[in-house]
Write a protein that holds these residues in place. Sequence first.
Motif, PDB file in Angstrom:
ATOM      1  N   SER A  33      -1.201 -41.951  10.208  1.00 50.08           N
ATOM      2  CA  SER A  33      -1.555 -40.895  11.158  1.00 50.08           C
ATOM      3  C   SER A  33      -2.065 -39.695  10.375  1.00 50.08           C
ATOM      4  N   TRP A  60      -6.742 -35.098  15.047  1.00 47.86           N
ATOM      5  CA  TRP A  60      -5.628 -35.989  14.807  1.00 47.86           C
ATOM      6  C   TRP A  60      -5.989 -37.428  15.133  1.00 47.86           C
ATOM      7  N   SER A  61      -5.200 -38.311  14.591  1.00 48.51           N
ATOM      8  CA  SER A  61      -5.245 -39.725  14.933  1.00 48.51           C
ATOM      9  C   SER A  61      -3.869 -40.300  14.637  1.00 48.51           C
ATOM     10  N   HIS A  62      -3.377 -41.104  15.549  1.00 42.58           N
ATOM     11  CA  HIS A  62      -2.061 -41.721  15.355  1.00 42.58           C
ATOM     12  C   HIS A  62      -2.156 -43.125  14.777  1.00 42.58           C
ATOM     13  N   LEU A  64      -4.607 -44.920  12.228  1.00 44.83           N
ATOM     14  CA  LEU A  64      -5.670 -45.160  11.255  1.00 44.83           C
ATOM     15  C   LEU A  64      -5.302 -46.392  10.427  1.00 44.83           C
ATOM     16  N   ASP A  80     -11.793 -41.948  12.719  1.00 42.90           N
ATOM     17  CA  ASP A  80     -11.682 -42.077  14.178  1.00 42.90           C
ATOM     18  C   ASP A  80     -10.658 -41.063  14.693  1.00 42.90           C
ATOM     19  N   LEU A  81     -11.071 -39.782  14.677  1.00 42.13           N
ATOM     20  CA  LEU A  81     -10.169 -38.704  15.073  1.00 42.13           C
ATOM     21  C   LEU A  81     -10.280 -38.422  16.566  1.00 42.13           C
ATOM     22  N   ASP A  82      -9.198 -37.954  17.128  1.00 38.30           N
ATOM     23  CA  ASP A  82      -9.147 -37.629  18.551  1.00 38.30           C
ATOM     24  C   ASP A  82      -9.337 -36.132  18.715  1.00 38.30           C
TER      25      ASP A  82
END
Length: 134
Positions: A33, A60-62, A64, A80-82
């Motif tokens: 993450s 953020w990304s949870h 990866l 691939d971030l949110d």
Amino acid sequence: MIREDRFLISRKPYAVDLSTLTGSQSGSDGRFSFSGAADALWFRRRKGVTVACIGSLKLWSHYLPERLDLLDDHAVLSADLDGRYGGDCHGRWDGTGYWGAEIPATRDAHLAILQPMLANYPGLPAGYDGWWRF
């Protein structure tokens, strides 16, 4: 995020100040993450008027698949971030009025960036990297 060379306001792009990109990561065994932030500028339309905005992006990304190279700003932003909530706007200039900080020094600093930014629409502001979109 996706980096594009061409500006399209409909894609809601951001110009990012790479010197402010911060973040941390955790995890192991193929599940990592990332949580970070960066200062950014962007254009939007409000009631048919183009406005220039200054603020910050929460990144953020949870999930990866591998660790990010935190020393490579483009690699971090390209993950691939949110960013589903968009930028947190701290100041906005529409060509006639300012919305944002009430502290005079902060307001003046915002306007020193936002006024030339709007005048050069849709140009990329100096010192910023872009255009990035989610």
